[in-house]
Design a protein around this motif. Structure first.
Motif, PDB file in Angstrom:
ATOM      1  N   SER A  21     -16.444  34.751-133.423  1.00 30.41           N
ATOM      2  CA  SER A  21     -17.336  34.300-132.351  1.00 30.41           C
ATOM      3  C   SER A  21     -17.632  32.812-132.483  1.00 30.41           C
ATOM      4  O   SER A  21     -17.606  32.076-131.492  1.00 30.41           O
ATOM      5  CB  SER A  21     -18.644  35.088-132.383  1.00 30.41           C
ATOM      6  N   VAL A  22     -17.920  32.375-133.702  1.00 29.12           N
ATOM      7  CA  VAL A  22     -18.197  30.950-133.930  1.00 29.12           C
ATOM      8  C   VAL A  22     -16.967  30.121-133.575  1.00 29.12           C
ATOM      9  O   VAL A  22     -17.083  29.043-132.982  1.00 29.12           O
ATOM     10  CB  VAL A  22     -18.660  30.697-135.385  1.00 29.12           C
ATOM     11  N   SER A  23     -15.795  30.628-133.880  1.00 28.12           N
ATOM     12  CA  SER A  23     -14.557  29.928-133.548  1.00 28.12           C
ATOM     13  C   SER A  23     -14.415  29.767-132.034  1.00 28.12           C
ATOM     14  O   SER A  23     -14.104  28.677-131.532  1.00 28.12           O
ATOM     15  CB  SER A  23     -13.361  30.696-134.122  1.00 28.12           C
ATOM     16  N   MET A  24     -14.667  30.840-131.306  1.00 28.60           N
ATOM     17  CA  MET A  24     -14.536  30.788-129.850  1.00 28.60           C
ATOM     18  C   MET A  24     -15.580  29.840-129.234  1.00 28.60           C
ATOM     19  O   MET A  24     -15.255  29.004-128.394  1.00 28.60           O
ATOM     20  CB  MET A  24     -14.697  32.194-129.261  1.00 28.60           C
ATOM     21  N   VAL A  25     -16.835  29.959-129.673  1.00 26.54           N
ATOM     22  CA  VAL A  25     -17.893  29.103-129.123  1.00 26.54           C
ATOM     23  C   VAL A  25     -17.647  27.643-129.495  1.00 26.54           C
ATOM     24  O   VAL A  25     -17.843  26.744-128.673  1.00 26.54           O
ATOM     25  CB  VAL A  25     -19.288  29.598-129.578  1.00 26.54           C
ATOM     26  N   SER A  26     -17.187  27.391-130.708  1.00 24.53           N
ATOM     27  CA  SER A  26     -16.871  26.015-131.120  1.00 24.53           C
ATOM     28  C   SER A  26     -15.784  25.418-130.237  1.00 24.53           C
ATOM     29  O   SER A  26     -15.857  24.248-129.845  1.00 24.53           O
ATOM     30  CB  SER A  26     -16.413  25.978-132.581  1.00 24.53           C
ATOM     31  N   SER A  27     -14.793  26.210-129.917  1.00 23.26           N
ATOM     32  CA  SER A  27     -13.717  25.735-129.041  1.00 23.26           C
ATOM     33  C   SER A  27     -14.249  25.419-127.646  1.00 23.26           C
ATOM     34  O   SER A  27     -13.861  24.419-127.036  1.00 23.26           O
ATOM     35  CB  SER A  27     -12.601  26.777-128.957  1.00 23.26           C
ATOM     36  N   LEU A  28     -15.144  26.256-127.141  1.00 25.70           N
ATOM     37  CA  LEU A  28     -15.736  26.009-125.822  1.00 25.70           C
ATOM     38  C   LEU A  28     -16.582  24.730-125.818  1.00 25.70           C
ATOM     39  O   LEU A  28     -16.516  23.939-124.874  1.00 25.70           O
ATOM     40  CB  LEU A  28     -16.574  27.210-125.381  1.00 25.70           C
ATOM     41  N   ILE A  29     -17.367  24.546-126.871  1.00 22.98           N
ATOM     42  CA  ILE A  29     -18.173  23.320-126.971  1.00 22.98           C
ATOM     43  C   ILE A  29     -17.256  22.103-127.036  1.00 22.98           C
ATOM     44  O   ILE A  29     -17.499  21.092-126.372  1.00 22.98           O
ATOM     45  CB  ILE A  29     -19.115  23.372-128.194  1.00 22.98           C
ATOM     46  N   SER A  30     -16.192  22.209-127.828  1.00 21.81           N
ATOM     47  CA  SER A  30     -15.232  21.100-127.948  1.00 21.81           C
ATOM     48  C   SER A  30     -14.651  20.733-126.590  1.00 21.81           C
ATOM     49  O   SER A  30     -14.580  19.553-126.231  1.00 21.81           O
ATOM     50  CB  SER A  30     -14.097  21.478-128.891  1.00 21.81           C
ATOM     51  N   GLN A  31     -14.244  21.735-125.844  1.00 16.89           N
ATOM     52  CA  GLN A  31     -13.671  21.485-124.524  1.00 16.89           C
ATOM     53  C   GLN A  31     -14.703  20.859-123.592  1.00 16.89           C
ATOM     54  O   GLN A  31     -14.374  19.974-122.801  1.00 16.89           O
ATOM     55  CB  GLN A  31     -13.111  22.768-123.932  1.00 16.89           C
ATOM     56  N   SER A  32     -15.958  21.285-123.701  1.00 17.22           N
ATOM     57  CA  SER A  32     -16.994  20.711-122.839  1.00 17.22           C
ATOM     58  C   SER A  32     -17.237  19.235-123.170  1.00 17.22           C
ATOM     59  O   SER A  32     -17.708  18.483-122.334  1.00 17.22           O
ATOM     60  CB  SER A  32     -18.300  21.506-122.947  1.00 17.22           C
ATOM     61  N   LYS A  33     -16.915  18.833-124.395  1.00 19.77           N
ATOM     62  CA  LYS A  33     -17.058  17.433-124.801  1.00 19.77           C
ATOM     63  C   LYS A  33     -15.803  16.618-124.462  1.00 19.77           C
ATOM     64  O   LYS A  33     -15.736  15.434-124.759  1.00 19.77           O
ATOM     65  CB  LYS A  33     -17.319  17.343-126.305  1.00 19.77           C
ATOM     66  N   GLY A  34     -14.797  17.280-123.873  1.00 23.91           N
ATOM     67  CA  GLY A  34     -13.560  16.589-123.525  1.00 23.91           C
ATOM     68  C   GLY A  34     -12.563  16.517-124.663  1.00 23.91           C
ATOM     69  O   GLY A  34     -11.579  15.785-124.584  1.00 23.91           O
ATOM     70  N   TRP A  35     -12.824  17.252-125.730  1.00 19.68           N
ATOM     71  CA  TRP A  35     -11.897  17.288-126.868  1.00 19.68           C
ATOM     72  C   TRP A  35     -10.859  18.373-126.588  1.00 19.68           C
ATOM     73  O   TRP A  35     -10.952  19.482-127.112  1.00 19.68           O
ATOM     74  CB  TRP A  35     -12.630  17.598-128.163  1.00 19.68           C
ATOM     75  N   ASN A  36      -9.896  18.062-125.772  1.00 17.37           N
ATOM     76  CA  ASN A  36      -8.955  19.066-125.283  1.00 17.37           C
ATOM     77  C   ASN A  36      -7.579  19.030-125.922  1.00 17.37           C
ATOM     78  O   ASN A  36      -6.731  19.837-125.580  1.00 17.37           O
ATOM     79  CB  ASN A  36      -8.807  18.928-123.757  1.00 17.37           C
ATOM     80  N   SER A  37      -7.346  18.103-126.837  1.00 18.02           N
ATOM     81  CA  SER A  37      -6.009  18.048-127.427  1.00 18.02           C
ATOM     82  C   SER A  37      -5.786  19.302-128.272  1.00 18.02           C
ATOM     83  O   SER A  37      -6.693  19.774-128.968  1.00 18.02           O
ATOM     84  CB  SER A  37      -5.832  16.783-128.272  1.00 18.02           C
ATOM     85  N   PRO A  38      -4.573  19.851-128.207  1.00 20.64           N
ATOM     86  CA  PRO A  38      -4.278  21.057-128.987  1.00 20.64           C
ATOM     87  C   PRO A  38      -4.549  20.878-130.481  1.00 20.64           C
ATOM     88  O   PRO A  38      -5.035  21.793-131.138  1.00 20.64           O
ATOM     89  CB  PRO A  38      -2.786  21.306-128.719  1.00 20.64           C
ATOM     90  N   ALA A  39      -4.272  19.694-131.024  1.00 22.10           N
ATOM     91  CA  ALA A  39      -4.500  19.460-132.463  1.00 22.10           C
ATOM     92  C   ALA A  39      -5.983  19.574-132.798  1.00 22.10           C
ATOM     93  O   ALA A  39      -6.350  20.187-133.805  1.00 22.10           O
ATOM     94  CB  ALA A  39      -3.966  18.087-132.867  1.00 22.10           C
ATOM     95  N   ILE A  40      -6.834  19.006-131.962  1.00 17.66           N
ATOM     96  CA  ILE A  40      -8.277  19.092-132.211  1.00 17.66           C
ATOM     97  C   ILE A  40      -8.751  20.526-132.072  1.00 17.66           C
ATOM     98  O   ILE A  40      -9.490  21.033-132.919  1.00 17.66           O
ATOM     99  CB  ILE A  40      -9.052  18.157-131.247  1.00 17.66           C
ATOM    100  N   LEU A  41      -8.340  21.190-130.997  1.00 15.91           N
ATOM    101  CA  LEU A  41      -8.796  22.561-130.765  1.00 15.91           C
ATOM    102  C   LEU A  41      -8.322  23.513-131.865  1.00 15.91           C
ATOM    103  O   LEU A  41      -9.064  24.406-132.279  1.00 15.91           O
ATOM    104  CB  LEU A  41      -8.349  23.047-129.387  1.00 15.91           C
ATOM    105  N   GLU A  42      -7.119  23.310-132.368  1.00 15.88           N
ATOM    106  CA  GLU A  42      -6.608  24.159-133.449  1.00 15.88           C
ATOM    107  C   GLU A  42      -7.418  23.965-134.732  1.00 15.88           C
ATOM    108  O   GLU A  42      -7.792  24.939-135.395  1.00 15.88           O
ATOM    109  CB  GLU A  42      -5.133  23.868-133.715  1.00 15.88           C
ATOM    110  N   LYS A  43      -7.698  22.722-135.074  1.00 14.33           N
ATOM    111  CA  LYS A  43      -8.482  22.451-136.284  1.00 14.33           C
ATOM    112  C   LYS A  43      -9.909  22.972-136.133  1.00 14.33           C
ATOM    113  O   LYS A  43     -10.481  23.535-137.075  1.00 14.33           O
ATOM    114  CB  LYS A  43      -8.480  20.957-136.605  1.00 14.33           C
ATOM    115  N   MET A  44     -10.486  22.771-134.962  1.00 19.65           N
ATOM    116  CA  MET A  44     -11.843  23.256-134.710  1.00 19.65           C
ATOM    117  C   MET A  44     -11.892  24.774-134.816  1.00 19.65           C
ATOM    118  O   MET A  44     -12.762  25.334-135.496  1.00 19.65           O
ATOM    119  CB  MET A  44     -12.299  22.821-133.316  1.00 19.65           C
ATOM    120  N   ALA A  45     -10.959  25.450-134.144  1.00 20.66           N
ATOM    121  CA  ALA A  45     -10.947  26.916-134.150  1.00 20.66           C
ATOM    122  C   ALA A  45     -10.712  27.459-135.562  1.00 20.66           C
ATOM    123  O   ALA A  45     -11.389  28.403-135.991  1.00 20.66           O
ATOM    124  CB  ALA A  45      -9.883  27.434-133.192  1.00 20.66           C
ATOM    125  N   LEU A  46      -9.795  26.851-136.304  1.00 17.00           N
ATOM    126  CA  LEU A  46      -9.505  27.320-137.655  1.00 17.00           C
ATOM    127  C   LEU A  46     -10.679  27.052-138.590  1.00 17.00           C
ATOM    128  O   LEU A  46     -11.086  27.932-139.362  1.00 17.00           O
ATOM    129  CB  LEU A  46      -8.231  26.657-138.188  1.00 17.00           C
TER     130      LEU A  46
END
Length: 171
Positions: A21-46
């Motif tokens: 759940s934290v992984s999913m919510v973190s990814s959503l927050i990241s996207q809302s901040k415009g951090w949409n690069s796959p590398a960022i989202l992968e590191k954030m989710a992991l």
């Protein structure tokens, strides 16, 4: 990646659900901040998925104890899970530094009253700040031993903004 996911095998189902759940919510927050690069989202989710990996060796009896009932020794023991998580990740090759930072800092806060190092906002990795916020949100909205009466998402956001706001960077 598979060796990191295998580390999750010995963690309780509640912690795995929380971490997912934290992984999913973190990814959503990241996207809302415009951090949409796959590398960022992968590191954030992991990093968010592994943020509590340091709890994998803790006894179930301890993890099922309500934190309000912790003794000073219990609290100190619990707070070591961030350091233990970093130690565990260091046994795996090629773990991104951002993931290690998330695991190390996911209980730090902007006013320096978090743990394990009492770091202030300016010293925290930006990914850690996101995971810390997502962690708080998930703790408020999911039912488990620590939270027998969860809030709905809107109530949780209001609680974070109006009651807990100081420990989080307003941005």
């Amino acid at each position: 990646l598979s060796s990191l996911i295998n580390l999750m095998g010995s963690i309780s189902n509640d912690i795995v659900k929380h971490s997912m759940s934290v992984s999913m919510v973190s990814s959503l927050i990241s996207q809302s901040k415009g951090w949409n690069s796959p590398a960022i989202l992968e590191k954030m989710a992991l990093g968010a998925l592994l943020h509590d990996i340091g709890l994998k060796e803790y006894p179930k009896e301890f993890l099922n104890k309500q934190r309000v009932d912790y003794t000073a020794e219990d609290l100190e023991y619990y707070q070591r899970h961030a350091f233990r998580g970093v130690e565990i990740l260091r046994t795996v090759e090629n773990v991104p530094q951002e993931v290690v930072a998330i695991v190390a800092e996911h209980h730090e806060n902007s006013i320096g009253q978090g743990y394990p190092r009492g770091m202030r906002d300016v010293r925290q990795h930006p990914f850690s700040k996101v995971v810390s916020l997502a962690d708080a949100f998930c703790e408020l909205t999911f039912k488990d031993v620590q939270n027998p009466t969860p809030r709905d998402p809107d109530e949780a956001v209001q609680y974070i903004e109006h009651t807990m706001s100081q420990p989080f960077n307003k941005e």
